[in-house]
Design an enzyme around this catalytic site. Structure first.
Site, short mmCIF file in Angstrom:
data_model
loop_
_atom_site.label_atom_id
_atom_site.label_comp_id
_atom_site.label_asym_id
_atom_site.label_seq_id
_atom_site.Cartn_x
_atom_site.Cartn_y
_atom_site.Cartn_z
N CYS A 132 -35.87 6.70 -16.66
CA CYS A 132 -35.43 5.82 -15.43
C CYS A 132 -33.96 5.05 -16.16
O CYS A 132 -34.08 5.11 -17.37
CB CYS A 132 -36.57 4.62 -15.41
SG CYS A 132 -37.97 4.95 -14.32
N CYS A 174 -28.10 16.82 -4.07
CA CYS A 174 -28.79 15.85 -5.11
C CYS A 174 -27.64 15.31 -6.05
O CYS A 174 -28.04 14.99 -7.17
CB CYS A 174 -29.87 16.50 -5.77
SG CYS A 174 -29.37 17.80 -6.42
#
Ligand SMILES: C[S@@+](CC[C@H](N)C(=O)[O-])C[C@H]1O[C@@H](n2cnc3c(N)ncnc32)[C@H](O)[C@@H]1O
Length: 406
Positions: A84, A354
């Site tokens: 993350c 993406c």
């Protein structure tokens, strides 16, 4: 001369592509800083010095003036685990950062300044996808490395260092349960893949113990667990609907679905073009071609081609297509293939990306062929991370739509 390990104070100005922000040190040097937010002042430890000292990479170690959007990370490994980037950011600022990054890249790399006359920050649409607090349940597949002590681990950012997370909170709850119960051999890679029936398939060092079932709009795919499928549990259906709405393929049309995977988009556009239309799905993975051809066997208008997209297009120069859909890996499509596609004269190109940097570069290549962006939508598929999913819709001669377009 500033060196790795030293600290600098940074005034953080904006988000940058790749899961970090950008700002300036008091010396004026540009600093790409992780774990900060726009508007903050932080003390950051230098992690890398760019060529000739032109820029620095750094990690915020102390927040001197926090953003109102800063939150306490829900994951105890935030800041250490490389999975993350934004556990310290609320949903609202994550959305703003993603929009700002795409707008900036479109301007700088794509040469796009507005859409329908509207500034990019206003024109870019945002589609939220359901997820729990701090991105919980947003991943139907989670990959770990088994640490020396048997603890499931993830890699630190851009490093081989293992961080013993145990269970990643971004995974769906059943993936977390499977991870908690897993007893793996140190050094192996293990991935837990949750299918659309809620079954967990375990993949150890690239070998899965079962097929996964995927369902979209009543169609069923049985896939190798290592084959590509959208990771967020709601992404496949959402993207499929967005793409179909954007292209609105007509009965009898010829559609190219390039980088097709197992034919997610082919299945739905096939319904639009009907039995008299033609959908050609081009995909380089034999596994995905086999699984897709089986799942779509009843749709006689769909043909799968096991091929490299660029080469396949080169071999079809001079042909025509009505609609083209592309969904390439991060490297993007590339100028030559974009030109090959657009010389086929499609009335619309739907580009799922993406990587907004290669998307922007390809937008410039499309403009050189007379195709312009008429809509850009960001889909919130990767909360807590710097990954950004974009759907861009290109149409011929539609730059700012002076003649009006939909
Ligand atoms: C982002 S995925 C999209 C798949 C599909 N559209 C979906 O949403 O399920 C990209 C796909 O492109 C395939 N691919 C990568 N390079 C390719 C190439 N050079 N030619 C054709 N397919 C390629 C990958 O195997 C992968 O299935």
């Amino acid at each position: 001369m500033i060196e790795v390990g030293q600290s600098v104070e940074v005034s953080v100005t904006s988000a940058a592509n790749g899961g970090h922000c950008v700002g300036r040190a008091d010396s004026g040097q540009v600093v790409f800083v992780r774990h900060a937010l726009p508007g903050e002042r932080v003390t950051a430890r230098i992690t890398a010095v760019g060529k000739g000292g032109r820029f620095l990479n750094a990690d915020a170690v102390q927040v001197l003036q926090p953003s109102a959007h800063r939150v306490a990370p829900a994951c105890p490994w935030a800041g250490r685990c490389g999975g993350c980037d934004f556990q310290h950011a609320d949903d609202e600022v994550q959305r703003h950062m993603a929009v700002d990054v795409v707008a900036d890249l479109l301007r700088r790399l794509g040469g796009v300044s507005s859409i329908h006359g509207a500034a990019l920050e206003v024109a870019l649409a945002w589609v939220p996808l359901e997820h729990g607090p701090a991105g919980g349940g947003s991943r139907s597949r989670v990959r770990y490395v088994v640490g020396a002590d048997g603890v499931l681990s993830m890699r630190a950012h851009h490093s081989h260092e293992l961080v013993p997370v145990g269970v990643c909170p971004l995974g769906m709850p059943v993936a977390a349960q499977a991870a908690a119960a897993h007893e793996g051999t140190p050094g192996t890679e293990v991935e837990f893949v949750v299918d659309d029936d809620g079954e967990v398939v375990t993949v150890v060092d690239g070998i899965g113990d079962d097929l996964v079932t995927r369902r979209v709009d009543g169609r069923v795919w049985r896939l190798q667990p290592t084959g590509f499928w959208q990771v967020h549990p709601h992404a496949a259906e959402t993207l499929s609907h967005l793409v179909c709405d954007a292209v609105a393929a007509q009965p009898g049309e010829r559609v190219l679905d390039l980088y097709a995977g197992a034919g997610l988009f082919s299945a739905s556009v096939a319904e639009q073009v009907g039995e008299n239309g033609r959908v050609e799905a081009v995909e380089s993975s034999q596994e995905s071609v086999n699984d897709g051809a089986t799942a779509l066997a009843d749709l006689t208008q769909v043909t799968f081609h096991h091929a490299d997209t660029r080469r396949w297009l080169r071999e079809r120069r001079g042909e025509a297509a009505d609609v083209v859909i592309v969904d390439p890996p991060r490297a993007g499509v590339g100028a030559e293939a974009i030109a090959d596609i657009l010389r086929m004269g499609p009335r619309v190109l739907a580009y799922v990306s993406c990587d907004p940097a290669t998307f922007a570069r390809d937008a410039r290549a499309a403009a050189e062929q007379g195709y312009h962006l008429t809509a850009v939508t960001l889909v919130d598929m990767f909360p807590m991370t710097g990954h950004i999913e974009v759907l861009g819709v290109f149409r011929p001669g539609a730059h700012d739509c002076p003649g009006g377009c939909d």
